[in-house]
Design a protein around this motif. Structure first.
Motif, PDB file in Angstrom:
ATOM      1  N   THR A 462      26.886  22.840   1.418  1.00 16.57           N
ATOM      2  CA  THR A 462      25.784  23.556   0.756  1.00 16.57           C
ATOM      3  C   THR A 462      24.559  22.652   0.630  1.00 16.57           C
ATOM      4  N   GLU A 520      32.635  27.258   7.968  1.00 16.05           N
ATOM      5  CA  GLU A 520      33.278  28.566   7.812  1.00 16.05           C
ATOM      6  C   GLU A 520      33.654  28.812   6.353  1.00 16.05           C
ATOM      7  N   TYR A 522      32.222  27.437   3.736  1.00 15.45           N
ATOM      8  CA  TYR A 522      30.941  27.642   3.035  1.00 15.45           C
ATOM      9  C   TYR A 522      30.440  29.065   3.243  1.00 15.45           C
ATOM     10  N   SER A 523      30.459  29.515   4.497  1.00 15.16           N
ATOM     11  CA  SER A 523      29.929  30.838   4.821  1.00 15.16           C
ATOM     12  C   SER A 523      30.703  31.938   4.089  1.00 15.16           C
ATOM     13  N   GLN A 524      32.027  31.825   4.092  1.00 12.45           N
ATOM     14  CA  GLN A 524      32.839  32.876   3.478  1.00 12.45           C
ATOM     15  C   GLN A 524      32.782  32.825   1.950  1.00 12.45           C
ATOM     16  N   ARG A 525      32.680  31.612   1.401  1.00 14.02           N
ATOM     17  CA  ARG A 525      32.681  31.496  -0.053  1.00 14.02           C
ATOM     18  C   ARG A 525      31.283  31.691  -0.657  1.00 14.02           C
ATOM     19  N   ILE A 527      28.164  32.448   1.084  1.00  9.31           N
ATOM     20  CA  ILE A 527      27.326  33.519   1.632  1.00  9.31           C
ATOM     21  C   ILE A 527      27.987  34.888   1.448  1.00  9.31           C
ATOM     22  N   GLN A 528      29.254  35.001   1.875  1.00  7.32           N
ATOM     23  CA  GLN A 528      29.941  36.295   1.818  1.00  7.32           C
ATOM     24  C   GLN A 528      30.589  36.564   0.459  1.00  7.32           C
ATOM     25  N   LYS A 529      30.632  35.541  -0.411  1.00  5.61           N
ATOM     26  CA  LYS A 529      31.155  35.692  -1.774  1.00  5.61           C
ATOM     27  C   LYS A 529      32.622  36.131  -1.814  1.00  5.61           C
ATOM     28  N   LYS A 530      33.411  35.673  -0.870  1.00  9.28           N
ATOM     29  CA  LYS A 530      34.834  36.016  -0.872  1.00  9.28           C
ATOM     30  C   LYS A 530      35.538  35.291  -2.013  1.00  9.28           C
ATOM     31  N   SER A 531      36.609  35.900  -2.487  1.00 11.54           N
ATOM     32  CA  SER A 531      37.347  35.289  -3.592  1.00 11.54           C
ATOM     33  C   SER A 531      38.012  33.995  -3.141  1.00 11.54           C
ATOM     34  N   SER A 534      41.577  34.349  -1.734  1.00 11.24           N
ATOM     35  CA  SER A 534      41.697  34.896  -0.376  1.00 11.24           C
ATOM     36  C   SER A 534      41.438  33.843   0.694  1.00 11.24           C
TER      37      SER A 534
END
Length: 689
Positions: A462, A520, A522-525, A527-531, A534
């Motif tokens: 980040t 990846e 960083y992007s999922q957590r 940017i995409q706000k995934k739990s 998961s």
């Protein structure tokens, strides 16, 4: 009666002759390499000096220990622990000498937690006044301590600990209380039967501002607590303590349970170097860095990383020596009248043992690098500089997870590669294997603690994305920014690294894989706000990739920067570096391809490259394990003896040292008698079982 077996000898060529020929074929300078690996802190001189003392003490003989019951094994361990402390006084051993004695004896001492986590916690977490009071008592063994953090219901989740430390403003005391069964302390070594004091980690409960009848938790905190009477050694009123019973290994240490029933301790029990509770107001001052509370855990993890090399070195030493001596079948395409092949000449055995031999050396350079980071960070902390603390915590967590997995799995791989004799008591791997099984779960479960690495890397990624022009001060940030430039189309998109022919490209390839997985995550957590839950599988892969990258990098830098090793030996070490890296790439090939860290063409050629490297390492395998200078006293292995007298020792252990063979049993089912000449009336042998 004459024992004709005294004059029998193994078939020829025997083990001694085989190992002598094997050692003569290698260009590796064993003495030079041994000095390179182990002499920096006086290890070899200390080992020789302490070993000569231990071998003169009958109680330290290992001849019969495998046949003892657990209670007798613990009694022996306690006697040995006391003897080592007396020898320390007699010979004026330094703390490092005493640790060497425990290492060579290879018992997990009943005093282990006293000399490791108890003293470390007081030294690092206690105030000046507390250290002045407690350290002389600890170092003189006037008190014996343990470390009580893990509970029956919580281990890795330290914040979930249930034991309460409630502040009583009226008496100026803390009240320790176990509100549930799962609040019982559990697994705490040296506490079950040995220690009289303990570092007790409990939830700090203080009155809520304006509501003195309500309490607020300020998280877990360590207290130093007397738990047994100093004269009777019985638990104090309000405390229940005991040993938890049999385990896979660690038969010589008293892992404990402990519960408190409104047990009062003084305000001075609160370890207050970094935080405090004002005895007048009950106001809590929290530490500048919460991670400082876990300093003891980081210290232990750093030591575990350093120790992994010595553990796997023992297993590979036994495996290499025995598979050289052991012969099975003639070469199908060779002379059918010639001698049988050494087992290590079969590629199916080499692929199990030789990459592990390379791993031992990778662990060496990794452990050395981890210790350097730990020492420099502790110096920073002493100066109230906490900037490097997060990096050290992340590094120690990831490497503890990876290195203990490599060592634990490696020991079992070696055992299986030994064939039938690997299952026997003469292998030297029973205690090593069983005891080391704890390491992937203690001091942080190996899957759980990888989240700490991932969280740190997501934070670094980040920062790299938000401040792309900030100069990079480490390889991780540099690889992150290189990846970001590639994502922005500012560098080639196809793989730039030749992992087959360029040693530095191997390092870059591992770094790119770790950086890509970090991006990846960083992007999922972010940017995409995934739990978080998961993403746990991805986060574990990220931690493993980052730690593997560190191992490869430290191996490479260690060989590149050291000019003290002669060229023939250095050439073999470079082959070990390549073998470790190529074997890892092969096992993780999908990720390397997906992350553009290795080309498909390179990956297609890696199996042949590995076999080529194994063929080059094979003539030096015995010299490489010899360079770890592991004495037979420590190995305690018929299969791994330095002199190769494998079959003589196996027969001696079975025929002469086995106490079962000195008892004559009665096999007649219709008779109650179990042992010939001893009548059992129902209250004898069977009643004791």
């Amino acid at each position: 009666m004459r024992d004709f077996t005294d004059h029998l000898r193994p078939s020829q060529p025997d083990g001694s002759t085989t190992l002598a020929r094997e050692r003569a074929q290698s260009s590796v300078n064993v003495e030079e390499l041994g000095q390179h690996l182990l002499s920096s802190d006086g290890f070899l001189e200390r080992q020789a000096r302490v070993l000569s003392i231990l071998q003169r003490e009958p109680v330290l003989s290992k001849d019969k220990q495998q046949n003892l019951s657990r209670p007798d094994r613990f009694k022996l361990a306690l006697a040995r622990g006391k003897l080592l402390r007396r020898l320390k006084d007699k010979h004026q051993w330094s703390p490092e000498d005493h640790k060497m004695a425990e290492y060579l004896l290879d018992d997990v001492s009943p005093y282990f937690l006293h000399t490791e986590m108890f003293v470390t916690t007081v030294r690092e977490q206690g105030s000046e006044a507390q250290r002045a009071h407690w350290m002389p008592l600890i170092e003189s063994w006037k008190i014996i301590g343990a470390y009580a953090q893990t509970e029956l219901g919580h281990g890795s989740n330290v914040r979930g600990l249930e034991l309460e430390a409630r502040w009583d403003s009226r008496t100026k005391e803390f009240v320790l209380h176990s509100p549930t069964l799962t609040a019982s302390k559990w697994w705490n070594g040296s506490l079950g039967r040995t220690a009289n004091h303990a570092i007790v980690v409990a939830q700090l409960l203080l009155p809520a501002p304006g509501s003195p009848d309500k309490y607020v938790s300020h998280g877990p905190h360590p207290f130093i607590v007397q738990v047994r009477d100093m004269q009777t050694h019985q638990p104090l009123d309000g405390i229940v303590i005991g040993d938890i019973g049999p385990k896979y290994g660690y038969s010589t240490i008293d892992n404990a349970y402990m519960l408190f029933d409104n047990f009062r301790i003084p305000h001075a029990a609160f370890l207050s170097r970094y935080s405090s509770v004002d005895p007048r107001t009950g106001i809590y001052s929290k530490p500048e860095q919460p991670a400082l509370v876990y300093g003891s855990m980081t210290y232990v993890r750093a030591n575990i990383v350093q120790h992994a090399r010595l553990v796997l070195a023992r297993a590979t030493t036994i495996a290499v020596r025995y598979t050289v001596v052991r012969r099975q079948f003639q070469d199908r395409d060779g002379d059918k009248t010639g001698p049988e092949l050494s087992v290590l000449d079969y590629p199916t055995v080499q692929i199990r043992i030789l990459p592990l031999l390379a791993t031992v050396f990778a662990l060496h350079y990794t452990g050395r690098g981890m210790q350097e980071v730990y020492q420099s960070t502790r110096q920073d902390v002493e100066q109230r500089n906490f900037q490097s603390l997060a990096h050290m915590h992340s590094m120690s967590s990831g490497l503890k997870s990876l290195c203990t997995t490599l060592a634990a799995d490696g020991i079992e791989t070696c055992r299986r590669a030994l064939g039938g004799h690997g299952f026997g008591g003469g292998s030297g791997l029973i205690q090593l294997n069983n005891d080391y099984l704890s390491k992937p779960t203690v001091e942080g479960d190996n899957w759980m603690i990888t989240q700490q690495v991932a969280a740190y890397l997501i934070k670094r990624m980040t920062a790299a994305i938000e401040s792309p022009n900030t100069p990079s001060d480490n390889d991780t940030d540099a690889s992150f920014k290189e990846l970001i430039r590639a994502k922005q189309g500012k560098s080639p998109s196809h793989c730039q690294y030749d992992v087959l022919e360029n040693d530095r490209d191997i390092v870059r390839s591992f770094q790119l894989r770790a950086a890509t997985l970090s991006y990846e995550a960083y992007s999922q957590r972010v940017i995409q706000k995934k739990s978080w839950n998961s993403l746990l599988i991805l986060l574990h892969k990220l931690s493993r990739a980052q730690s593997q990258s560190m191992m490869v990098s430290m191996f490479f830098e260690g060989l590149s920067s050291d000019s003290s090793i002669s060229s023939p030996t250095k050439a073999v070490l470079w082959d070990l570096y390549r073998l470790f890296a190529m074997y890892t790439v092969q096992n993780e090939s999908y990720e390397f391809l997906r992350c553009n860290a290795a080309s498909q063409s390179s990956l297609d050629h890696i199996p042949d490259r590995i076999q080529e490297l194994m063929a080059r390492v094979r003539p030096h395998a015995l010299a490489l394990v010899d360079s770890w200078m592991i004495p037979d006293y420590l190995l305690d292995s018929a299969l791994g003896r330095y002199d190769g007298r494998v079959y003589e020792d196996l027969f001696n252990r079975a025929h002469r040292l086995n106490p079962l063979n000195r008892i004559t049993f009665n096999p007649n089912y219709w008779e109650e008698e179990i042992v010939k000449g001893i009548k059992d009336d129902g209250t004898g042998i069977l009643a004791k079982l």
